[in-house]
Design a protein around this motif. Structure first.
Motif, short mmCIF file in Angstrom:
data_model
loop_
_atom_site.label_atom_id
_atom_site.label_comp_id
_atom_site.label_asym_id
_atom_site.label_seq_id
_atom_site.Cartn_x
_atom_site.Cartn_y
_atom_site.Cartn_z
N HIS A 150 -2.63 0.53 9.08
CA HIS A 150 -1.72 0.18 7.99
C HIS A 150 -2.46 -0.74 7.02
N THR A 151 -3.17 -1.72 7.57
CA THR A 151 -4.13 -2.54 6.83
C THR A 151 -5.36 -2.69 7.73
N ASP A 152 -6.27 -3.57 7.33
CA ASP A 152 -7.49 -3.76 8.14
C ASP A 152 -7.34 -4.86 9.18
N PHE A 182 4.04 3.09 5.20
CA PHE A 182 3.31 3.17 3.93
C PHE A 182 2.93 1.75 3.55
N PRO A 183 1.68 1.55 3.15
CA PRO A 183 0.58 2.51 3.07
C PRO A 183 -0.16 2.65 4.39
N ILE A 184 -1.09 3.60 4.43
CA ILE A 184 -2.09 3.67 5.50
C ILE A 184 -3.46 3.75 4.84
N PHE A 185 -4.21 2.68 4.94
CA PHE A 185 -5.53 2.61 4.32
C PHE A 185 -6.61 3.23 5.19
N TYR A 186 -6.40 3.21 6.50
CA TYR A 186 -7.45 3.66 7.42
C TYR A 186 -6.83 4.64 8.42
N ARG A 230 -5.89 11.54 5.47
CA ARG A 230 -6.52 10.82 4.36
C ARG A 230 -5.72 9.57 4.06
N PRO A 231 -6.33 8.57 3.47
CA PRO A 231 -5.58 7.35 3.13
C PRO A 231 -4.39 7.65 2.24
N ARG A 236 -3.42 5.86 -4.78
CA ARG A 236 -3.40 7.31 -4.60
C ARG A 236 -2.03 7.88 -4.94
N SER A 237 -0.97 7.14 -4.59
CA SER A 237 0.38 7.60 -4.91
C SER A 237 0.61 7.63 -6.40
#
Length: 251
Positions: A150-152, A182-186, A230-231, A236-237
């Motif tokens: 979700h984050t790092d 949302f989001p998913i970075f990784y 994919r992220p 991106r949205s």
């Protein structure tokens, strides 16, 4: 240990009551600070100084927004994942912080909540940096787990005696189904994090958005099927919406 679940501004709040002190499983939002304090003093009839530790599982408004104010009021420590740097760093970080605040306000409106101030600093100076599988200071029956994606710097909190785990935003409830946040970075880290929790075979999991649930085969299968390759991020949205708008005009 007795776990209290409170209805927060846009998420569930989990407060673990131990004889020697109180542990807040996440930093909640700025709008939740008064509710947490009143619950401690009026419902539990304990001093605010009994709040010993607040864990911030990640830096989003409903998980980090109340932590610093609670530390000021109670003298507690704040613990975060031992990950270098700040989540909201640089110009992109400033913009992402604003967009996350706006998203939290939108969720609050959808839930019928009154408008409240949820502003908080995008950087956080923690007292404790937690490594993967490290026991929480002062609450050693709890263990921090890295569940990034979700984050790092996402954390889950495993309670060994009851074999339950707080997974924060690892999954969320939408229309009665459990899906990725949302989001998913990784995305690869996210899938590994889901597998990590599944392999624990916990008795149940506590969600920040969905309460306590059992990880049934149906829940796991649906969650994995919806996990992105994919992220899926703010930018991106936005780009996808712009492309769709342009395509409609030229079609």
């Amino acid at each position: 240990m007795k776990l209290h679940q409170l209805d927060g501004y846009i998420q569930s709040i989990y407060l673990a009551e131990h004889h020697h002190g109180l542990l807040l499983l996440d930093g909640c939002s700025r709008a939740d600070v008064d509710k947490v304090c009143k619950f401690i003093t009026e419902e539990l009839n304990r001093s605010l100084n009994d709040l010993k530790l607040v864990v911030v599982t990640h830096m989003h408004p409903d998980h980090a927004g109340g932590a610093v104010k609670l530390r000021e009021l109670s003298g507690c420590q704040i613990a975060i994942a031992n990950v270098p740097g700040d989540w909201y760093q640089g110009v992109d970080g400033v913009l992402m912080h604003w967009s996350d605040l706006l998203l939290a306000k939108w969720v609050a409106k959808r839930k019928g909540q009154p408008a409240k101030n949820i502003w908080y600093n995008r950087t956080l100076k923690a007292d404790v940096m937690l490594s993967d599988e490290e026991p929480l200071p002062g609450f050693t029956e709890w263990k921090a787990l890295f569940t990034q994606g979700h984050t790092d710097r996402d954390l889950s909190l495993y309670h060994a005696p009851t074999h339950r785990v707080y997974v924060a935003d690892l999954m969320v409830t939408v229309k009665g189904r459990y899906i990725p946040p949302f989001p998913i970075f990784y995305p690869n880290r996210y899938k590994a994090s889901v597998d990590k929790i599944v392999q624990l075979k916990p008795r149940s999991v506590w969600l920040a958005h969905g309460g306590e649930i059992e990880l049934t085969e149906e829940v796991i299968a649906h969650l994995r099927a919806r996990s992105p390759n994919r992220p899926i991020t703010h930018w991106r949205s936005v780009k996808a919406k712009v492309r769709r708008a342009i395509f409609k005009k030229t079609a």
